[in-house]
Design a protein around this motif. Structure first.
Motif, PDB file in Angstrom:
ATOM      1  N   LEU A   1       0.806  -1.225   0.039  1.00  0.00           N
ATOM      2  CA  LEU A   1       0.145  -0.020   0.093  1.00  0.00           C
ATOM      3  C   LEU A   1       1.028   1.123   0.103  1.00  0.00           C
ATOM      4  N   VAL A   2       1.981   1.440   1.048  1.00  0.00           N
ATOM      5  CA  VAL A   2       2.794   2.556   0.856  1.00  0.00           C
ATOM      6  C   VAL A   2       3.497   2.742  -0.466  1.00  0.00           C
ATOM      7  N   ASP A   3       4.019   1.437  -1.057  1.00  0.00           N
ATOM      8  CA  ASP A   3       4.624   1.699  -2.608  1.00  0.00           C
ATOM      9  C   ASP A   3       3.429   2.157  -3.493  1.00  0.00           C
ATOM     10  N   ALA A   4       2.242   1.809  -3.436  1.00  0.00           N
ATOM     11  CA  ALA A   4       1.088   2.585  -4.228  1.00  0.00           C
ATOM     12  C   ALA A   4       0.989   3.935  -3.962  1.00  0.00           C
ATOM     13  N   LEU A   5       1.052   4.565  -2.713  1.00  0.00           N
ATOM     14  CA  LEU A   5       0.855   5.734  -2.481  1.00  0.00           C
ATOM     15  C   LEU A   5       2.306   6.635  -2.784  1.00  0.00           C
ATOM     16  N   VAL A   6       3.334   5.893  -2.686  1.00  0.00           N
ATOM     17  CA  VAL A   6       4.595   6.631  -3.557  1.00  0.00           C
ATOM     18  C   VAL A   6       4.581   6.754  -4.950  1.00  0.00           C
ATOM     19  N   ALA A   7       4.136   5.545  -5.412  1.00  0.00           N
ATOM     20  CA  ALA A   7       3.887   5.554  -7.028  1.00  0.00           C
ATOM     21  C   ALA A   7       2.898   6.878  -7.339  1.00  0.00           C
ATOM     22  N   ASP A   8       1.637   6.928  -6.549  1.00  0.00           N
ATOM     23  CA  ASP A   8       0.813   8.157  -7.039  1.00  0.00           C
ATOM     24  C   ASP A   8       1.428   9.280  -6.638  1.00  0.00           C
ATOM     25  N   LEU A   9       2.279   9.464  -5.740  1.00  0.00           N
ATOM     26  CA  LEU A   9       2.976  10.732  -5.683  1.00  0.00           C
ATOM     27  C   LEU A   9       4.116  11.008  -6.871  1.00  0.00           C
ATOM     28  N   VAL A  10       4.609  10.047  -7.298  1.00  0.00           N
ATOM     29  CA  VAL A  10       5.582  10.299  -8.308  1.00  0.00           C
ATOM     30  C   VAL A  10       4.874  10.675  -9.815  1.00  0.00           C
ATOM     31  N   VAL A  11       3.619  10.156  -9.749  1.00  0.00           N
ATOM     32  CA  VAL A  11       3.020  10.703 -11.133  1.00  0.00           C
ATOM     33  C   VAL A  11       2.423  11.890 -10.874  1.00  0.00           C
ATOM     34  N   LEU A  12       1.869  12.342  -9.810  1.00  0.00           N
ATOM     35  CA  LEU A  12       1.628  13.593  -9.386  1.00  0.00           C
ATOM     36  C   LEU A  12       2.750  14.632  -9.627  1.00  0.00           C
ATOM     37  N   PHE A  13       3.861  14.287  -8.945  1.00  0.00           N
ATOM     38  CA  PHE A  13       5.079  15.112  -9.228  1.00  0.00           C
ATOM     39  C   PHE A  13       5.430  15.123 -10.606  1.00  0.00           C
ATOM     40  N   ASP A  14       5.442  14.230 -11.658  1.00  0.00           N
ATOM     41  CA  ASP A  14       5.704  14.218 -12.838  1.00  0.00           C
ATOM     42  C   ASP A  14       4.989  15.042 -13.778  1.00  0.00           C
ATOM     43  N   GLY A  15       3.492  15.257 -13.206  1.00  0.00           N
ATOM     44  CA  GLY A  15       2.590  16.059 -13.923  1.00  0.00           C
ATOM     45  C   GLY A  15       2.893  17.276 -13.724  1.00  0.00           C
ATOM     46  N   ILE A  16       3.194  17.708 -12.478  1.00  0.00           N
ATOM     47  CA  ILE A  16       3.840  19.174 -12.064  1.00  0.00           C
ATOM     48  C   ILE A  16       4.966  19.645 -12.895  1.00  0.00           C
ATOM     49  N   LEU A  17       6.029  18.703 -12.889  1.00  0.00           N
ATOM     50  CA  LEU A  17       7.231  18.965 -13.702  1.00  0.00           C
ATOM     51  C   LEU A  17       6.791  19.116 -15.366  1.00  0.00           C
ATOM     52  N   GLU A  18       5.790  18.368 -15.713  1.00  0.00           N
ATOM     53  CA  GLU A  18       5.655  18.416 -17.023  1.00  0.00           C
ATOM     54  C   GLU A  18       4.926  19.707 -17.209  1.00  0.00           C
ATOM     55  N   ARG A  19       3.960  20.091 -16.659  1.00  0.00           N
ATOM     56  CA  ARG A  19       3.303  21.429 -16.842  1.00  0.00           C
ATOM     57  C   ARG A  19       4.270  22.313 -16.693  1.00  0.00           C
ATOM     58  N   SER A  20       5.290  22.533 -15.760  1.00  0.00           N
ATOM     59  CA  SER A  20       6.179  23.593 -15.498  1.00  0.00           C
ATOM     60  C   SER A  20       7.103  23.762 -16.797  1.00  0.00           C
ATOM     61  N   ARG A  21       7.505  22.553 -17.743  1.00  0.00           N
ATOM     62  CA  ARG A  21       8.119  22.637 -18.716  1.00  0.00           C
ATOM     63  C   ARG A  21       7.456  23.245 -20.008  1.00  0.00           C
ATOM     64  N   HIS A  22       6.191  22.982 -19.906  1.00  0.00           N
ATOM     65  CA  HIS A  22       5.332  23.720 -20.852  1.00  0.00           C
ATOM     66  C   HIS A  22       5.020  25.006 -20.565  1.00  0.00           C
ATOM     67  N   THR A  23       4.839  25.519 -19.590  1.00  0.00           N
ATOM     68  CA  THR A  23       4.677  26.805 -19.361  1.00  0.00           C
ATOM     69  C   THR A  23       5.742  27.811 -18.987  1.00  0.00           C
ATOM     70  N   GLY A  24       7.033  27.128 -18.858  1.00  0.00           N
ATOM     71  CA  GLY A  24       8.153  27.868 -18.332  1.00  0.00           C
ATOM     72  C   GLY A  24       8.181  28.351 -16.997  1.00  0.00           C
ATOM     73  N   ALA A  25       7.395  27.690 -15.983  1.00  0.00           N
ATOM     74  CA  ALA A  25       7.259  28.249 -14.730  1.00  0.00           C
ATOM     75  C   ALA A  25       8.174  27.250 -14.028  1.00  0.00           C
ATOM     76  N   THR A  26       8.624  27.723 -12.812  1.00  0.00           N
ATOM     77  CA  THR A  26       9.472  26.905 -12.102  1.00  0.00           C
ATOM     78  C   THR A  26       8.677  26.414 -10.808  1.00  0.00           C
ATOM     79  N   VAL A  27       9.388  25.070 -10.385  1.00  0.00           N
ATOM     80  CA  VAL A  27       8.628  24.568  -9.159  1.00  0.00           C
ATOM     81  C   VAL A  27       9.151  25.622  -8.113  1.00  0.00           C
ATOM     82  N   ALA A  28       8.627  25.287  -7.013  1.00  0.00           N
ATOM     83  CA  ALA A  28       8.776  26.069  -5.956  1.00  0.00           C
ATOM     84  C   ALA A  28      10.095  26.421  -5.646  1.00  0.00           C
ATOM     85  N   GLN A  29      10.246  27.634  -5.129  1.00  0.00           N
ATOM     86  CA  GLN A  29      11.898  28.036  -5.108  1.00  0.00           C
ATOM     87  C   GLN A  29      12.134  27.969  -3.500  1.00  0.00           C
TER      88      GLN A  29
END
Length: 75
Positions: free
Chosen positions: A47-75
């Motif tokens: 279950l913990v592995d599944a939660l971590v995998a969900d977080l990785v997907v979420l983080f990957d989405g954040i990074l992908e959106r920041s690449r498209h917008t040119g925004a930076t992730v929190a400084q």
């Protein structure tokens, strides 16, 4: 059902930590039996592995959106 179990685990882990949280507590909060829990996750570690995998997907989405917008992730 799987999502309910994950959400219950997140709530309990945040409140009392992973080590102190039991499968019984997760099942009770999610309103599922132990059998149902183990139909979805072979162990609490699974279950913990599944939660971590969900977080990785979420983080990957954040990074992908920041690449498209040119925004930076929190400084």
């Amino acid at each position: 059902m799987r999502r309910r179990i994950l959400e219950a685990a997140e709530t309990l882990f945040a409140a009392q930590g992973v080590a102190a949280t039991t499968v019984d507590q997760i099942g009770e909060l999610a309103d599922v039996s132990q059998t149902t829990f183990f139909n979805h996750f072979s162990t609490k570690a699974g279950l913990v592995d599944a939660l971590v995998a969900d977080l990785v997907v979420l983080f990957d989405g954040i990074l992908e959106r920041s690449r498209h917008t040119g925004a930076t992730v929190a400084q």
